[in-house]
Structure formats: C-alpha cells, structure tokens
Design an enzyme around this catalytic site. Structure first.
Site: not given
Ligand code: ADP
Length: 162
Positions: A90, A41
């Site tokens: 979400r 990423k």
């Molecule tokens: P990824 O692991 O796909 O890179 P992120 O680091 O963005 O995702 O997010 C980690 C976790 O937090 C994931 O389960 C994501 O769905 C959740 N998440 C991200 N933003 C929010 C939000 N605004 N409200 C609730 N959960 C969230």
C-alpha cells in the site's frame, strides 16, 4: 506451470486482498491464498472462519485455492512446491516491514522470491485493522469487504475490546 502463494492473516479478507488475489490469479497459473494461524495476533475470526470467508470471496476464481498454515511460511511453501511469495504494497509504511520480511525469507530459503503487487489506488487506505476499528465503532463497512465477510461481521454483536 507457475504458481504463487499469497500469505497473510486475512482477519478479515478485505476488498484490497480480493484485488491482489484477482490480479495475482491473472498472472500465475495457480494462486494459493495462505491464511496464517497466528495466536500472537489477537484475531477477531478463527482461522477456519478466515479460510471460509476467503474461499467465499474467491469462489469465482477457479485457479485460486485457500488453505491455512502454521509455522514458517517457507516450510509451507516447500510442502506446497511453490517458490513465489506474493504480497501487496500500500503505502511507504508497508515497505519497511515487507522489505524485512522478504529479506528474512530469502535468508531462510534462497530459492524463494517475493513479488510485490502495488495496491489499486482505490484500496490504498484499506486494512483489516481499519475495517475492524470502523466496525467496532458502529461504522458502515460494506464498501470495504466482500458480501460474505460483511454478513459474518454483522452477525457478530459488537466485539468486546473494540
Ligand atoms: P499481515 O500478513 O501483515 O497480517 P494482511 O493479512 O493484512 O497482513 O495482508 C496480507 C497482504 O496483503 C500483505 O502483503 C498486505 O500488505 C497486503 N494488503 C493488505 N491490504 C491491502 C490493500 N488494501 N491493498 C493491497 N495490498 C494489501
């Protein structure tokens, strides 16, 4: 004693992540925020910066620890002696990806359980990607991220390629 791991890229840590962390820390005795070192990423922040920002944002939560990890989540969890993966949900659009991930982890490590926490409605639109996009176009992001993240993002001249 119950513990859980909340894994993600956290690039950067947003108020939505903070909300899930706070609520998770109120349920589990210990919550480990695990920042994925993910070279594929195109991250805006290094894993060290992402860990520092998550630590700053959660300093008021004594039962929250922030660490980075590389490789398979289930291997990291075994090392940390945890069986619960905490993830945030979400919209419906998160569901398919999260469902696949949870099933994959179950295949890899049947002793692990994934728990989902539904976003607070006020953060349902919030994503790290969205924050970076708004920032890249010069928009105000202070409402979306903890103060330490806001400061670091502002210190950056508008990132290239955004
Ligand atoms: P990824 O692991 O796909 O890179 P992120 O680091 O963005 O995702 O997010 C980690 C976790 O937090 C994931 O389960 C994501 O769905 C959740 N998440 C991200 N933003 C929010 C939000 N605004 N409200 C609730 N959960 C969230």
């Amino acid at each position: 004693m119950s513990n859980a791991v909340y894994p993600g890229s956290f690039d950067p840590f947003t108020n939505g992540h903070l909300d899930i962390t706070q609520r998770g820390a109120a349920i589990f005795d210990e919550l480990l925020v695990a920042v994925l070192l993910n070279d594929s990423k195109n991250a805006m922040f290094s894993v060290e910066e992402r860990v520092t920002m998550a630590r700053e944002a959660t300093v008021h939560l004594p039962n929250v620890k922030v660490l980075s990890f590389d490789g398979l989540l289930v291997d990291f969890m075994r090392k940390e002696r945890s069986r619960v993966i905490l993830r945030g949900l979400r919209a419906l659009s998160d569901f398919e990806y999260e469902f696949q991930l949870a099933q994959m982890n179950k295949q890899l490590a049947p002793e692990m359980e994934t728990f989902f926490m539904v976003t607070d409605a006020k953060y349902s639109y919030l994503s790290s990607r969205g924050v970076k996009e708004v920032f890249g176009f010069g928009g105000a992001i202070h409402e979306f991220v903890p103060p330490g993240v806001f400061r670091r993002m502002r210190e950056r001249v508008r990132p290239r390629g955004m």
